[in-house]
Design a protein around this motif. Structure first.
Motif, mmCIF file in Angstrom:
data_model
loop_
_atom_site.group_PDB
_atom_site.id
_atom_site.type_symbol
_atom_site.label_atom_id
_atom_site.label_comp_id
_atom_site.label_asym_id
_atom_site.label_seq_id
_atom_site.Cartn_x
_atom_site.Cartn_y
_atom_site.Cartn_z
ATOM 1 N N UNK A 16 0.815 -1.207 0.000
ATOM 2 C CA UNK A 16 0.000 0.000 0.000
ATOM 3 C C UNK A 16 0.853 1.264 0.000
ATOM 4 N N UNK A 17 2.040 1.193 0.604
ATOM 5 C CA UNK A 17 2.880 2.387 0.663
ATOM 6 C C UNK A 17 3.284 2.858 -0.723
ATOM 7 N N UNK A 18 3.627 1.931 -1.602
ATOM 8 C CA UNK A 18 4.014 2.314 -2.964
ATOM 9 C C UNK A 18 2.837 2.978 -3.680
ATOM 10 N N UNK A 19 1.661 2.399 -3.537
ATOM 11 C CA UNK A 19 0.468 2.975 -4.168
ATOM 12 C C UNK A 19 0.150 4.336 -3.549
ATOM 13 N N UNK A 20 0.324 4.459 -2.233
ATOM 14 C CA UNK A 20 0.069 5.739 -1.566
ATOM 15 C C UNK A 20 1.014 6.814 -2.092
ATOM 16 N N UNK A 21 2.268 6.461 -2.332
ATOM 17 C CA UNK A 21 3.223 7.425 -2.892
ATOM 18 C C UNK A 21 2.789 7.871 -4.292
ATOM 19 N N UNK A 22 2.283 6.937 -5.088
ATOM 20 C CA UNK A 22 1.811 7.287 -6.431
ATOM 21 C C UNK A 22 0.636 8.267 -6.344
ATOM 22 N N UNK A 23 -0.237 8.033 -5.388
ATOM 23 C CA UNK A 23 -1.397 8.910 -5.212
ATOM 24 C C UNK A 23 -0.943 10.288 -4.744
ATOM 25 N N UNK A 24 0.004 10.337 -3.805
ATOM 26 C CA UNK A 24 0.537 11.619 -3.347
ATOM 27 C C UNK A 24 1.187 12.355 -4.512
ATOM 28 N N UNK A 25 1.946 11.644 -5.328
ATOM 29 C CA UNK A 25 2.575 12.263 -6.505
ATOM 30 C C UNK A 25 1.530 12.786 -7.478
ATOM 31 N N UNK A 26 0.469 12.012 -7.664
ATOM 32 C CA UNK A 26 -0.623 12.446 -8.540
ATOM 33 C C UNK A 26 -1.217 13.749 -8.030
ATOM 34 N N UNK A 27 -1.498 13.814 -6.727
ATOM 35 C CA UNK A 27 -2.065 15.036 -6.148
ATOM 36 C C UNK A 27 -1.102 16.209 -6.291
ATOM 37 N N UNK A 28 0.201 15.972 -6.062
ATOM 38 C CA UNK A 28 1.189 17.045 -6.208
ATOM 39 C C UNK A 28 1.231 17.570 -7.634
ATOM 40 N N UNK A 29 1.223 16.660 -8.605
ATOM 41 C CA UNK A 29 1.230 17.075 -10.009
ATOM 42 C C UNK A 29 -0.022 17.860 -10.366
ATOM 43 N N UNK A 30 -1.177 17.371 -9.919
ATOM 44 C CA UNK A 30 -2.434 18.068 -10.196
ATOM 45 C C UNK A 30 -2.434 19.446 -9.537
ATOM 46 N N UNK A 31 -1.939 19.519 -8.306
ATOM 47 C CA UNK A 31 -1.894 20.783 -7.579
ATOM 48 C C UNK A 31 -0.983 21.779 -8.289
ATOM 49 N N UNK A 32 0.208 21.341 -8.674
ATOM 50 C CA UNK A 32 1.145 22.222 -9.365
ATOM 51 C C UNK A 32 0.569 22.706 -10.695
ATOM 52 N N UNK A 33 -0.106 21.827 -11.404
ATOM 53 C CA UNK A 33 -0.685 22.196 -12.691
ATOM 54 C C UNK A 33 -1.927 23.063 -12.588
ATOM 55 N N UNK A 34 -2.569 23.060 -11.431
ATOM 56 C CA UNK A 34 -3.825 23.793 -11.266
ATOM 57 C C UNK A 34 -3.626 25.292 -11.066
ATOM 58 N N UNK A 35 -2.475 25.666 -10.528
ATOM 59 C CA UNK A 35 -2.262 27.066 -10.200
ATOM 60 C C UNK A 35 -2.943 27.492 -8.911
ATOM 61 N N UNK A 36 -3.602 26.556 -8.229
ATOM 62 C CA UNK A 36 -4.292 26.875 -6.975
ATOM 63 C C UNK A 36 -3.277 27.263 -5.900
ATOM 64 N N UNK A 37 -3.626 28.278 -5.129
ATOM 65 C CA UNK A 37 -2.757 28.719 -4.042
ATOM 66 C C UNK A 37 -3.414 28.551 -2.677
#
Length: 88
Positions: free
Chosen positions: A1-22
C-alpha cells in the motif's frame, strides 16, 4: 500500500502544481486504522464536512482532485464517510 500511496501523493502534487491553486494544502498522515481500505485520502473544504475516500489509485485520485478539490463536488463513488473524526 505504501508504494500505491506514494503514487497517489505524486498524482495530487502534479495536479496541484498544474492547477495554479494557491489555497490548497496537501499533507500526509499515519495509519487511520483501516488498512484494508488503503490507500485513503481525506478532503477537507472550508465550511464543509470532511470526506474520506478509500481504495484509491492514481486515476481515482485525479478525479477526486478535479471534482472535489477544484470544483467542490464530492465523488460519492469512492467515499467511505462524511463528517469529522472528532467528537465533542
Amino acid at each position: 500500500y505504501k508504494r500505491q500511496a506514494r503514487k497517489i501523493m505524486s498524482t495530487f502534487l502534479e495536479k496541484l502544481e498544474g492547477s495554479g491553486a494557491t489555497d490548497v494544502i496537501l499533507t500526509s498522515s499515519g495509519c487511520a486504522g483501516l488498512c484494508n481500505r488503503e490507500p485513503m485520502i481525506t478532503v477537507e473544504v472550508k465550511e464543509s464536512a470532511p470526506i474520506k475516500y478509500v481504495n484509491l489509485d492514481p486515476e481515482k485520485a485525479e478525479k477526486i482532485f478535479d471534482e472535489h478539490v477544484m470544483k467542490g463536488n464530492p465523488v460519492s463513488d469512492y467515499a467511505l464517510a462524511l463528517g469529522s473524526e472528532t467528537t465533542y
